[in-house]
Motif scaffolding. Structure first.
Motif, mmCIF file in Angstrom:
data_model
loop_
_atom_site.group_PDB
_atom_site.id
_atom_site.type_symbol
_atom_site.label_atom_id
_atom_site.label_comp_id
_atom_site.label_asym_id
_atom_site.label_seq_id
_atom_site.Cartn_x
_atom_site.Cartn_y
_atom_site.Cartn_z
ATOM 1 N N ARG A 31 -1.608 1.089 6.690
ATOM 2 C CA ARG A 31 -1.050 2.385 7.084
ATOM 3 C C ARG A 31 0.433 2.526 6.733
ATOM 4 N NH1 ARG A 31 -4.467 5.572 9.755
ATOM 5 N NH2 ARG A 31 -6.319 4.641 10.736
ATOM 6 N N HIS A 32 1.086 1.446 6.360
ATOM 7 C CA HIS A 32 2.493 1.513 5.991
ATOM 8 C C HIS A 32 2.694 1.504 4.478
ATOM 9 C CE1 HIS A 32 3.575 0.951 10.179
ATOM 10 N NE2 HIS A 32 2.747 -0.067 10.226
ATOM 11 N N ARG A 33 1.844 0.748 3.761
ATOM 12 C CA ARG A 33 2.024 0.599 2.323
ATOM 13 C C ARG A 33 0.866 1.161 1.495
ATOM 14 N NH1 ARG A 33 4.030 -4.228 4.597
ATOM 15 N NH2 ARG A 33 6.239 -4.576 4.112
#
Length: 276
Positions: A38-40
């Protein structure tokens, strides 16, 4: 060549559809995990790959965000059905999963209804590590187990308020009784046609909803005699409806919504690609 994807959600249970029809399936465990970050990456609870199929409109293959494979995902199945029916200007479609052929249709109210197949109750079908009666497992609280193609363990609770799902869920998920781990449900019966469901999802944590968990929870409540055959299942993100007459197949109906579409570049489909 780049692959198209569509991100959607079903009552907040988010997933992506990767269209690999007419091409080789590029998705591996490492790529699913990379895209699920979900971040990268794109971020999702589940990923469904759309593949060519000889005896259905499309074959679906499912992945969790941690790179593990799962046999069924009710939310992503509804999303794929919605997308394909819009694409073909049809009101029904047939999908193949490891659960077999699933018939899907758009209801008059616009919900997507999916035949989720027949629930399984034998201890080896869950599976359990050893023989037990699945209506009352030998765990504190005597939960009920079934399989909807993936394992489900259901606790019926008088009051869900204050229940620490994040503390309780992981230990039950990984209990030695479940060699393939299990989804964990905590259910409060509002009335015979309405339950409140909170979920600890196998390999996934706490989702806002889950189609297969809604089916498993309702089926287990019907088996215990607590519920009628048509049940509104209210999850953190919204409600779906589950119908099961005590034998045969389970029908799941609920909304799905598109979020956005895009393409996955070739660079992200290589085994050792750096994150997006």
């Amino acid at each position: 060549m780049p692959l198209s994807f569509h991100k959607m959600h079903a009552n907040g249970d988010d997933f992506i559809l990767v269209d690999a029809r007419h091409s080789a399936n590029p998705i591996t465990s490492a790529i699913a995990q990379r895209l699920g970050d979900r971040h990268r990456g794109i971020g999702f609870n589940q990923l469904a790959v759309l593949l060519d199929c000889a005896d259905a409109d499309v074959r679906l293959e499912f992945w969790n965000a941690d790179g593990s494979v799962l046999d069924v995902c009710g939310s992503a199945t509804r999303g794929a059905a919605d997308r394909l029916m819009r694409e073909a200007s049809r009101k029904s479609i047939t999908l193949r999963t490891t659960r077999g052929l699933l018939n899907c249709e758009r209801t008059s109210s616009g919900l997507i209804s999916v035949d989720m197949g027949e629930p399984l109750f034998h201890w080896m079908d869950i599976p359990l590590a050893e023989e037990h009666e699945t209506l009352a497992l030998p765990l504190p609280g005597n939960p009920v187990a079934c399989s909807m193609g993936n394992p489900h363990c259901t606790y019926f609770i008088d009051d869900l308020s204050g229940l620490d799902i994040a503390a309780l869920g992981p230990a039950i998920e990984s209990n030695p009784l479940f060699p393939r781990k299990t989804n964990v449900h905590f259910v409060q019966v509002i009335d015979r046609q309405h339950i409140r469901l909170r979920i600890w999802e196998r390999n996934g944590g706490i989702p806002l909803g889950s189609g297969s968990c809604a089916c498993g929870a309702a089926v287990n409540g019907i088996r215990k005699g607590l519920l009628d055959h048509n049940v509104e299942v209210e999850c953190d993100g919204g409600s779906v409806h589950v119908q099961w007459n005590g034998k045969g197949n389970v029908t799941l109906s609920g909304p799905v919504e598109p979020i956005y579409s895009g393409t996955i570049p070739d660079s992200q489909l290589k085994p050792n690609a750096t994150p997006l």
